[in-house]
Design an enzyme around this catalytic site. Sequence first.
Site, PDB file in Angstrom:
ATOM      1  N   CYS A 119       0.848  -1.187   0.000  1.00 31.32           N
ATOM      2  CA  CYS A 119       0.000   0.000   0.000  1.00 31.32           C
ATOM      3  C   CYS A 119       0.884   1.238   0.000  1.00 31.32           C
ATOM      4  O   CYS A 119       2.075   1.162   0.277  1.00 31.32           O
ATOM      5  CB  CYS A 119      -0.920   0.005   1.220  1.00 31.32           C
ATOM      6  N   CYS A 121      -0.108   4.231   1.696  1.00 28.92           N
ATOM      7  CA  CYS A 121      -0.471   5.252   2.695  1.00 28.92           C
ATOM      8  C   CYS A 121       0.624   5.554   3.707  1.00 28.92           C
ATOM      9  O   CYS A 121       0.701   6.662   4.224  1.00 28.92           O
ATOM     10  CB  CYS A 121      -1.780   4.896   3.397  1.00 28.92           C
ATOM     11  N   CYS A 129      -3.915   6.229   0.034  1.00 31.27           N
ATOM     12  CA  CYS A 129      -3.402   4.943  -0.424  1.00 31.27           C
ATOM     13  C   CYS A 129      -3.072   4.942  -1.913  1.00 31.27           C
ATOM     14  O   CYS A 129      -2.968   3.879  -2.522  1.00 31.27           O
ATOM     15  CB  CYS A 129      -4.404   3.834  -0.110  1.00 31.27           C
ATOM     16  N   LYS A 195     -12.387  -4.816   2.544  1.00 27.46           N
ATOM     17  CA  LYS A 195     -11.838  -3.949   3.584  1.00 27.46           C
ATOM     18  C   LYS A 195     -12.785  -2.776   3.762  1.00 27.46           C
ATOM     19  O   LYS A 195     -13.019  -2.005   2.835  1.00 27.46           O
ATOM     20  CB  LYS A 195     -10.463  -3.466   3.140  1.00 27.46           C
ATOM     21  N   ARG A 205      -3.208   3.721  12.461  1.00 26.61           N
ATOM     22  CA  ARG A 205      -2.774   4.920  11.740  1.00 26.61           C
ATOM     23  C   ARG A 205      -1.805   5.732  12.587  1.00 26.61           C
ATOM     24  O   ARG A 205      -0.903   6.371  12.066  1.00 26.61           O
ATOM     25  CB  ARG A 205      -3.978   5.732  11.284  1.00 26.61           C
ATOM     26  N   ARG A 217     -11.041   7.597   3.643  1.00 22.70           N
ATOM     27  CA  ARG A 217     -10.799   6.553   2.650  1.00 22.70           C
ATOM     28  C   ARG A 217     -12.105   5.961   2.122  1.00 22.70           C
ATOM     29  O   ARG A 217     -12.127   4.871   1.569  1.00 22.70           O
ATOM     30  CB  ARG A 217      -9.962   5.435   3.265  1.00 22.70           C
ATOM     31  N   LYS A 248     -11.778  -7.543   6.635  1.00 20.62           N
ATOM     32  CA  LYS A 248     -11.153  -6.668   7.623  1.00 20.62           C
ATOM     33  C   LYS A 248     -12.041  -5.472   7.896  1.00 20.62           C
ATOM     34  O   LYS A 248     -12.534  -4.894   6.939  1.00 20.62           O
ATOM     35  CB  LYS A 248      -9.811  -6.209   7.028  1.00 20.62           C
ATOM     36  N   SER A 274      -6.288  -3.119  14.699  1.00 18.03           N
ATOM     37  CA  SER A 274      -5.732  -2.386  15.842  1.00 18.03           C
ATOM     38  C   SER A 274      -6.796  -1.941  16.841  1.00 18.03           C
ATOM     39  O   SER A 274      -6.606  -2.022  18.050  1.00 18.03           O
ATOM     40  CB  SER A 274      -4.946  -1.181  15.327  1.00 18.03           C
ATOM     41  N   TYR A 313      -2.727  -8.955  16.482  1.00 19.51           N
ATOM     42  CA  TYR A 313      -1.652  -8.483  17.357  1.00 19.51           C
ATOM     43  C   TYR A 313      -1.568  -9.349  18.614  1.00 19.51           C
ATOM     44  O   TYR A 313      -0.603  -9.261  19.358  1.00 19.51           O
ATOM     45  CB  TYR A 313      -1.878  -7.006  17.713  1.00 19.51           C
TER      46      TYR A 313
HETATM   47  C1  PBG Z   1      -3.263   0.213   4.872  1.00 16.85           C
HETATM   48  C2  PBG Z   1      -3.638  -0.595   6.043  1.00 16.85           C
HETATM   49  C3  PBG Z   1      -4.379  -0.191   7.165  1.00 16.85           C
HETATM   50  C4  PBG Z   1      -4.436  -1.303   8.025  1.00 16.85           C
HETATM   51  C5  PBG Z   1      -3.728  -2.333   7.421  1.00 16.85           C
HETATM   52  N1  PBG Z   1      -3.258  -1.879   6.181  1.00 16.85           N
HETATM   53  C6  PBG Z   1      -4.924   1.137   7.529  1.00 16.85           C
HETATM   54  C7  PBG Z   1      -5.970   1.795   6.724  1.00 16.85           C
HETATM   55  O1  PBG Z   1      -6.535   1.259   5.773  1.00 16.85           O
HETATM   56  O2  PBG Z   1      -6.218   2.949   7.056  1.00 16.85           O
HETATM   57  C8  PBG Z   1      -5.144  -1.324   9.340  1.00 16.85           C
HETATM   58  C9  PBG Z   1      -4.744  -2.409  10.263  1.00 16.85           C
HETATM   59  C10 PBG Z   1      -5.160  -2.208  11.668  1.00 16.85           C
HETATM   60  O3  PBG Z   1      -5.955  -1.308  12.021  1.00 16.85           O
HETATM   61  O4  PBG Z   1      -4.687  -2.996  12.497  1.00 16.85           O
HETATM   62  N2  PBG Z   1      -1.915   0.144   4.559  1.00 16.85           N
END
Ligand code: PBG
Length: 323
Positions: A119, A121, A129, A195, A205, A217, A248, A274, A313
Amino acid sequence: MFPEDRPRRLRRTETIRRMVRETRVFIDDLVYPLFIKEGKSIKEPIGAMPGQFRYSIDMIKEPLREVLDLGIPAVLLFGIPNKKDPLGREAYKKTGIVQKAIKTVKDIAPELAVITDVCMCEYTDHGHCGILTEKGEVSNDDTLEVIARIALSHADAGADIVAPSGMMDGGVGAIRDALDEGGFEHIPIMSYAIKYASAFYGPFREAADSSPAFGDRKGYQMDPANVREALREAVLDIEEGTDFLMVKPAMPYLDVLRVVSDEFDTPIAAYQVSGEYAMIKAAAANGWLDEDSVLMESVLSIKRAGADIIITYFAPKIARLIA
Ligand code: PBG
């Protein structure tokens, strides 16, 4: 008296409970995400993710040892570069942070599967992204070439699986073509096909310094209200050649996970993100929930809903609890 014609339920002793369990979580199901940062001697705590750190490459031996000793089969790498620019050029550099990290992981732990997040971002100064148009919108088609280049650079550095997470239309196809042309026909793609534009990514983030500088996004990630759209997204990515489908976040979208795993025969990954981690940690820290029980129940629910692979995690902690 209990009526004779009434059926009796199975008696649930501990042993019988074990025998009749329908769902089990195995250590082999787990993937552990790691944040890798430029610099030296860095092991920096991530505020909203207690117990998780940003590591510099010279410090990743410690988490890798743990992952190896516990028998966790894979890690998912995220890079945090020093330099960002509008075009995210650091993302595909041969000496970029992830490219270097892949080599180090492979040196230390050749048998560990290395999955890389593909990605832009974390690498763009605007935090989106993809490549932006003059109007400040992500240009899907201009972005394809860049993510194909990123994926190729990861494969070149030794990645075992590439995981495009930007939800660009045609992204999987562009990456498949680039990998095939580059001699990496054997490298699978794990598409973040489904996603959602989720507020549960907040702590990530912060961890990856990848918040969009303006806007959100929602233009490219999915509306949390939609589930039929998830099936459409999955079909498109399968047609383009993805080898895995990812849903996700995980817990707020268990219904989506169920539908997707019923519908498709590719391996299904679910990402306990997260914010899901942060919620459990925060409640446990307050003494409001029992952390170990809640996290095992949460991954069990993700598995029960149809996930084959769980990115979390909590992976080391779960592995310890299972062992
Ligand atoms: C984008 C990406 C994100 C996450 C994994 N890959 C962030 C987003 O889309 O803003 C989020 C993973 C998480 O929250 O643990 N590179």
